[in-house]
Write an enzyme that holds these catalytic residues in place. Sequence first.
Site, PDB file in Angstrom:
ATOM      1  N   CYS A 599       0.834  -1.212   0.000  1.00  0.00           N
ATOM      2  CA  CYS A 599       0.000   0.000   0.000  1.00  0.00           C
ATOM      3  C   CYS A 599       0.866   1.258   0.000  1.00  0.00           C
ATOM      4  O   CYS A 599       0.562   2.241  -0.683  1.00  0.00           O
ATOM      5  CB  CYS A 599      -0.922  -0.013   1.220  1.00  0.00           C
ATOM      6  SG  CYS A 599      -2.170   1.283   1.189  1.00  0.00           S
ATOM      7  N   THR A 600       1.946   1.218   0.752  1.00  0.00           N
ATOM      8  CA  THR A 600       2.847   2.366   0.790  1.00  0.00           C
ATOM      9  C   THR A 600       3.462   2.620  -0.572  1.00  0.00           C
ATOM     10  O   THR A 600       3.510   3.756  -1.060  1.00  0.00           O
ATOM     11  CB  THR A 600       3.956   2.130   1.828  1.00  0.00           C
ATOM     12  OG1 THR A 600       3.367   1.976   3.118  1.00  0.00           O
ATOM     13  CG2 THR A 600       4.935   3.298   1.860  1.00  0.00           C
TER      14      THR A 600
END
Length: 923
Positions: A599-600
Amino acid sequence: MDVLETSKSLDEELYSRQMYVLGLPAMQRIQGAKVLLSGLQGLGAEVAKNLVLMGVGSLTLHDPHPTCWSDLAAQFFLSKRDLERSRAEACQELVAKLNGSVQVCIHTGDLTEDLLLDFQVVVLTASKLEEQLKVGTLCHKHGVCFLVADTWGLVGQLFCDFGEDFTVQDPTEAEPLTAAIQHITQGSPGILTLKKEANGQYFCSGDLVTFSGIEGMVELNDCAPRPIHVQEDGTLEIGDTTTFSCYLRGGAVTEVKRPKTVSHEPLDAALLQPRVVAQSPQEVHRAHCLHQAFRALHKFHHHHGRPPRPWDPVDADMVVGLARALEPLKGTEGEPLEEPLDEVLVRTVALSSAGTLSPMAAILGAMAAQEVLKAISRKFMPLDQWLYFDALDCLPEDGKPLPNPEDCIPRGCRYDGQIAVFGAGFQKKLSHQHYLLVGAGAIGCELLKNFALVGLGTRGSGSVTVADMDHIERSNLSRQFLFRPQDIGRPKAEVAAEAALRLNSDLQVTSFTHQLDPSTEDIYGDNFFSRMDGVAAALDSFQARRYVAVRCTHYLKPLLEAGTQGTLGHASVFMPHVTEPYRAPASATASEDAPYPVCTVRHFPSTVEHTVQWARDEFEGLFHLAAETINHHQQALTSLADTDRPQVLTLLQAVLGVLRERPQTWQDCVVWALGHWQLRFCYSIMQLLKHFPPDKVLEDGTLFWSGSKRCPQPLEFDASQDNDSNFHMDFVAAAASLRAQNYGILPANRMQSKRIVGRIIPAIATTSAAVAGLVVLELYKVVGGAQSLGAFRHSYLHLAENRFSRWVPHAPAIQTFHHLKWTCWDRLKVPAGQPERNLESLLAHLQEQHGLRVRMLLYGRARLYSAAWPPEKQAQHLSLRVTELVQRVTGQVPLPGQRVLVLELSCEGEEEDTIFPPLHYEL
């Protein structure tokens, strides 16, 4: 001091690892430099080897003296065929073969003033003090950087004179500090607050910084460097920002490295007023005593025309007398130093000074070569001005007899230089050792070279086994000494073994190309390790180091271990029952293979590593996975007649999904590429901002885009980003740079991107050579039979910052349980017996012999016995023979040649953190 004229472009593939240490500007200066090296005994050979591997433009060799037997103990370019031949002439061809782009010349005359003017750097090794003073004076007069390097037995000396006004353009190895900005105030001074994750960045008051990527207060972007003042709360005063626009968001602050100027005294002045590299007053005093010892040795040689005889007490006393009569050294203010002369130290130096040792040559040669690079490239701070290194701890421990003169006289053999220090008896011990070298890379090549020179494994049952599964690449050639261009593609272990045999034809060396890990324990098993006297590890991953260390602990074998990163290096020794075992740094093992959160990387990158990982994933998805899908399904569809109809349709749909709308022409490719660019760097960002607008506030009142979350901005396509190259690294670097622009992150250049993607460890030949030398010093102690903890040393060096330290390892931790005491090196041994005992007999033996009531018994992760089991289940296991039980529970049978089963146990009444010694069930 003319720079060598060259139109050659830098071979980035050859010097790739080195460029991550030195950088492109420094490498270009090195490629155009001219160096004179006088003295080609072992120390000079090491300097020459390192300089040529690292690509110095021109190296002129000077040594008209004939080769003698004692040279061969450390001089790997020479052999017995070269005896009585000029060292420089005998070396030239082999030195030149290290790197075809380096001009290697010979000078046969005297070192005249006119000659010296043609070089940027002059290095003297194994030279008389009179010549050092003459050449040093001329070099200082004409602004030629001047170095003196020397070793006498187990003590080494290095001196640098780079002139009275030498500017270092880049003083440190570290990358400039960069930190993300949280907020900047308008005022005089303006106050800059760093984001929370940047608190580990250690800016200092007085640092110069620049700014980039700031929204709002754009006047700071790309401004001239500004000085900062660090306040107690960690915020930074950055000067007057009163008239600037209001700060909105984003941006980074980056340190600007400042040049530093150093001033060196000429040798004649520095001889009486020495500035020495030392970490404590005790080290300064020891260095001063060694300085006087070297001066006395020069006087002895001047008077007698020879060095002191090996371990001759009369000659040693004469050296002590000469040292005692020397003019006192002066302090920084010119006053005489009132320091007592350590006469015991001087005497020990004199007794062992006649020898020549390859590890000492390797250490001092690496340090000297690094200083030459500093002089040429003006990168990293040079020594100020004397460095003394001694390894007298390699001599027999207190209370043990020292070598006697008769045992140390020359034998007319290649080991005479080493015999002069340790004696012929010790040389015989070395020759009968059987060692395993794991890893034949940069450090491994240097270790194998040293093993050949010291005569390890050259007689009887002795041998050296080299294990490495890798193959040689072009980038290896700039620091892996035993490899040449014609070896590219061949197994490292095989080539290294062949090359070592050319260095010393007596070496009994074998190679293994199987990786050393749990999958090859049928090869590297009990029979294999039982033959070894010790293991040297030269590995580039902590996982591999940890596995080898566990094997050494299991088999109770000494482990010698080393590693480098850039100009940082370490060497360690782990002795059974004496030192603590090897433990990888917790931070290193945790981060070695840790992936970035998906996600990052996809939506909330905050570091340049995140953007490079995103670009790498993008490349994989566009150019690798799709093609892999086509190839995979093409193979599956080769025989449709044997395939079920529904399965055929599934396979065809996958293939059609990849092939549909594919570009047919070059114009189609351009249109597709533009569309994908817009999708990734514009439309997807706009879509993200629809869901999370720049001013979005969370329920607790904080901005969504705060902390490590950077608010992205869509980009507009600009045709000036076009690039004619089509290599994958260019794609990744460009995509990562665009992604960084989206999120206001300072982008990485192509070289930095390549390092991040490939997880490349910066490397340089000098550091590898130095740590290998430090390892072999500990090998001397292990082979010599040292048993006390105080005999051994862990070592650390940072060549860029002139930091060198050696310290005594920790002892192994002692654990207790009732009457038992043990360390990690101990184990419980139980013979299987004839006939083999069953589990019930084993448990009874442990209680009778050691007082241990076993609560649980494990083989690996498989449970063989538990006191918590119901009686009927216990009965099923207790009657089985131990090997039968292991086979039934795990499905494994002992490997051929396996001598023990290693069982783990826990006992009644133990503490939670008690780790009992492993139980070795001997087959």
